[in-house]
Structure formats: C-alpha cells, structure tokens
Motif scaffolding. Structure first.
Motif, short mmCIF file in Angstrom:
data_model
loop_
_atom_site.label_atom_id
_atom_site.label_comp_id
_atom_site.label_asym_id
_atom_site.label_seq_id
_atom_site.Cartn_x
_atom_site.Cartn_y
_atom_site.Cartn_z
N SER A 133 -2.76 -1.47 -3.36
CA SER A 133 -3.00 -0.35 -3.25
C SER A 133 -2.61 1.28 -2.49
O SER A 133 -1.50 1.35 -2.81
N MET A 142 -4.46 -5.09 -8.48
CA MET A 142 -4.86 -3.65 -8.26
C MET A 142 -6.35 -3.76 -7.35
O MET A 142 -7.29 -3.77 -7.80
N ASP A 162 -8.66 -0.99 -5.35
CA ASP A 162 -9.43 0.76 -4.66
C ASP A 162 -9.94 0.84 -4.39
O ASP A 162 -10.10 2.23 -3.50
N ASP A 163 -9.74 -0.43 -2.90
CA ASP A 163 -11.00 0.15 -2.13
C ASP A 163 -10.33 -1.40 -0.51
O ASP A 163 -9.95 -2.64 -1.16
N ASP A 190 -3.17 5.50 -2.52
CA ASP A 190 -2.84 6.70 -3.93
C ASP A 190 -1.56 6.79 -4.82
O ASP A 190 -2.50 6.64 -6.35
N CYS A 197 0.84 -1.44 -0.06
CA CYS A 197 0.00 0.04 0.19
C CYS A 197 0.90 1.78 0.08
O CYS A 197 2.18 1.26 1.27
#
Length: 479
Positions: free
Chosen positions: A410, A433, A435-436, A412, A376
């Motif tokens: 994951s 990938m 995104d949550d 930004d 992350c």
C-alpha cells in the motif's frame, strides 16, 4: 547574538503554548508549528527555556527514537522527572516547541532532565542552544538521498554540531567506522559502546555505506561483522580500527519476538556509582559482566540498549537503574509497536533505508510461525522523495520463506513496491495491492494469522492512526 529580554521571552512562550493548545484542541499534534511561532518573537528562545537543564541528545540514522525512549524510561523509573520529544519532532522547531512548552511563562524550565532526539542535519542548530551534557550517536547509513546526500555529508553535519559543544561527552558506536571518525581531532571526552561479538551470517555485509577507510581509502577488513558495515573493522594500510569499548555486549544469549537476553560488560564501578573515571579502560572482567534482559526484539535494539546504557552512565547515573528498566521498556510509536486487532497480533516496524529494512526483514525471517507481511511506501517530503533505496534492500531473504502466507502493498508508491517484490521472485498471486487503510485493517482483522507491517515514515503515521483508532490507542504525539 544577545538573549531575548523578558518581554520577548514571555511573548515567545505565550505564542508557543497558545499555538500548541489550539492545535491539540483541534486534534492535531502541535509538534513543530508552536516552535516556529515561538521563534518569531525570540529566535533563540530555546537557549532560555533549556537553561539549567541536564540534557542527553541522541542522533544518528537509525535508532534515535528507541534509544531516547530507553533513556527516558530509565530516568522516570528511577523517580527523575524527565522531558522528551516523544513525538519524534526532532528538527529545531520541534525541539523548541517541546522544551518551550515545558517552561514557565517567564522561560524557566519545569523539569531538570531532558532526553532529546535530534535530526542529524539539525544537530548544529540545536546543540549550541541547549548545551547537552551527553551526545549519543547511534549509527550512520545512507538515508534520504534527496535531503542528506551521500552519507559522508551526514558525517560532516554531525561533526559540525559536535564542534560547537566541546564540553559534551560523546557516546559513540565503536562498531561503526563512520561514527568512530567523529572522535577525530575533537576535545570532547569520548566513551565507546558496541557489540564484542559477531551476529548471524552477515548476508548483507556487502551492502555497505562504508567499504573504504575514511582516512586512506583502503578497503576495510573485519575480525567479525554484526550487520551492514558495523563490526570489528580495521584498515590494513593506515591502522584505523575499532576502539576498545567501555560498554559492550559480549554475548547474545537469546533473541525472540518478545525481546532479547544478552551479557553486557561495563567499566569497573559503573553499575554502582555512575560513569567510570577517566583512568578506567573498560577492559573489565567477569565481575563487570551481567545478564541483561531487553524488552524489545532484534539486533538493532541490542545496539540501542548498549547506546542507552553508555549514555546513562556517561550522564553520571548508576548503570543498574537503566539495566533494570530495559526489561520492561516499551516500543516507541511505529517501532516494534504491537496492536491487538480482533484476535490477531499486528506489529509495526518502521523502515526507511536499506540497512534498517534489512534488519527488519531478518527479524521477520527469523520468526517460527506463519504470518502475513504488509509493505507500505510513500515518497513524501518527510520520507525523502527518492525511493530508489528499496532496490538495495534484501527483500529476497523473505520471499521464499514458507511462513510468509500473503503480502499486501500500500501507499503512494505501492506499484513500485509490488515491482520490487516481483524482482525478488515473489509469486504475483501472493501480492495484493491495497489503496485504502481501512480496507487493509479489515484484511488484518479477518485473517487468522498475525501481520507484520514494514512502512516508511508517513505511511506509518497514516496506518498507525487507523490502527490506533480501532484499538483504543493514543495519538503518536502523546508517546
């Protein structure tokens, strides 16, 4: 600057307590803002509310939080009430909030002992106000280039802090040539700790933040390495070298996922009566060695344990208290913290710079079980906006590990992390990938394998909140 009068003190303490109380009611941590509010009414309220306390300060690039937790755990296990900034709010405002909220309305501290984790750049602001009895420096690595600059700037920031408290005992990592240089030309008493033994194959020794002698610029040579630029260094030109240790790990007997077992040497008499006399050199013999169980895994936690033992004895307390307590010390939030998600084990290992990341990667690479990896990456202010450090970390050491079954990325800057892993020869189909964080939680819950998460700071906080809520854990600011 004169100390605040009693009216300013009462108003400052009230502002601090009131702000924290409101923030906690609304579910927020209240780790820094209360300190900022307190300083509006009395800029140096921290000096008032810490007056009379015996304090250990822990600073350095990596290991501050865990070393502080080891010290706090030992103090409380021995029956000594101890204050600590467990949330990791380690700038001036955070330290002010923690200590001032612990004071009476008139500014008197409620506890006698404190262990304070302090940011390297904030040391020069904090220590002149709290007058610590002991300062521990763990290590110095390149970290958050956009905030700290190159590592020599960090060295000088810490040196400025030390110069303001000449009465404090310094506990310095003898294996780190940068940390060792903090002993140059200071009147402080210095106690040294380190590893008197090499560790592993040292694949990352070339990735060094201190290749050249800090005194004359000649490349260092080593009798042995531990990791990165740490080890038994010496300069063949000017003679600058690793100092003799008073607290040392002499042998690593076992490193496993549930902790480590080592042999540790102490200066004569330390274990029974506290810190050694000035005359004791720490050379010791087998009578001063003992087997020590450390309840946390990985080489860097062995260093943290040595630092904690050194500080505890320099503080004047019996080493046997902390040696006993290390066996059941628990991880700090995000640092080797383990969650049970469904029937699976999920372990979170904070990484924020190449040296720390390499050690985390070496730890997971040593595991003899199949697992999933999660990387992350954010680039927010608390992380440092410059994420170029990921290209200096040795992700290659785990990409071909057959135990790594799948990898999730994951945050930004997940795309940057994915690209880095591709350059490390990770098969594209092996990376997913995300995104949550809720979806990521479900992936980990539904997997038949344990997961190891390597996040940087703000991505750790966000994912930890999801994991904590799902498993009945506590908020990070509750320790």
């Amino acid at each position: 600057m004169s100390k605040p009068n009693w009216i300013q003190t009462v108003m400052s303490v009230a502002a601090c307590k009131g702000t924290r109380g409101f923030l906690r009611i609304t579910g927020r941590g209240g780790t820094a803002l209360p300190g900022k509010m307190a300083r509006i009414f009395a800029k140096d309220i921290l000096e008032v509310t810490s007056s009379g306390m015996e304090i250990i300060v822990v600073t350095g690039t990596n290991g501050k939080t865990t070393t502080s937790r080891m010290l706090e755990h030992a103090l409380t296990a021995a029956g000594r009430e101890c204050l600590a900034n467990k949330s990791g709010a380690n700038l001036l405002s955070g330290v002010t909030a923690e200590i001032t909220c612990n004071a009476t309305w008139t500014g008197k501290p409620k506890t006698h002992y404190a262990v304070i984790e302090c940011d390297e750049g904030a040391l020069k602001q904090v220590v002149p106000l709290i007058h610590p009895k002991v300062i521990v420096v763990t290590n110095l690595f390149r970290d958050q280039l956009d905030r700290y600059g190159e590592v020599m700037h960090t060295v000088e920031q810490i040196r400025m802090g030390i110069q303001k408290v000449p009465e404090a005992v310094l506990c310095l990592n003898a294996d780190d040539s940068l940390v060792s240089s903090l002993a140059f030309d200071v009147p402080n008493k210095v106690v040294w700790y380190g590893l008197d033994t090499p560790v592993g194959e040292q694949k990352d020794a070339a990735i060094s933040d201190a290749k050249y002698c800090i005194r004359c610029g000649t490349p260092y040579q080593y009798h042995y390495h531990t990791y990165a630029h740490l080890g038994d260094f010496y300069c063949p030109s000017c003679g600058y070298h690793r100092e003799k240790t008073q607290v040392a790990v002499t042998k690593i007997e076992k490193i496993a996922a549930d902790g480590s077992t080592v042999r540790m040497r102490l200066a004569a008499g330390t274990a029974e009566s506290g810190k050694p006399s000035d005359a004791e050199t720490g050379t010791g013999n087998d009578a001063n060695e003992r087997q020590v169980r450390i309840g946390l895994p990985a080489v860097y936690n062995i260093y943290n344990a040595a630092a904690a033992v050194c500080a505890y004895t320099a503080f004047g307390l019996p080493a046997q208290e902390i040696l006993s307590s290390l066996a059941d010390v628990h991880s700090s939030f995000g640092r080797m913290e383990t969650f049970e998600v469904g029937n699976n084990r999920v372990q979170m290992i904070l990484v924020k710079n190449p040296a720390g990341c390499n050690q985390a990667l070496a730890y997971v690479a040593s595991l003899e079980e199949d697992f999933n990896l999660v990387f992350c990456l954010n680039d927010r202010t608390a992380d440092g906006h410059d994420i170029s450090w990921i290209w200096d970390a040795d992700y290659e050491q785990v990409m071909q590990d057959l135990h790594v079954r799948h990898i999730y990325v994951s945050g930004d800057r997940a795309a940057d992390m994915q690209l880095r892993l591709k350059y490390a020869d990770c098969a594209e189909e092996k990376i997913t990938m995300m995104d949550d964080n809720e979806k990521l939680l479900e992936e980990m819950r539904n997997s038949s394998l344990p997961s190891f998460i390597l996040p940087n700071y703000t991505s750790m906080l966000a994912l930890r909140k999801v994991l904590s809520d799902a498993t009945g854990g506590t908020d990070f600011w509750k320790g």
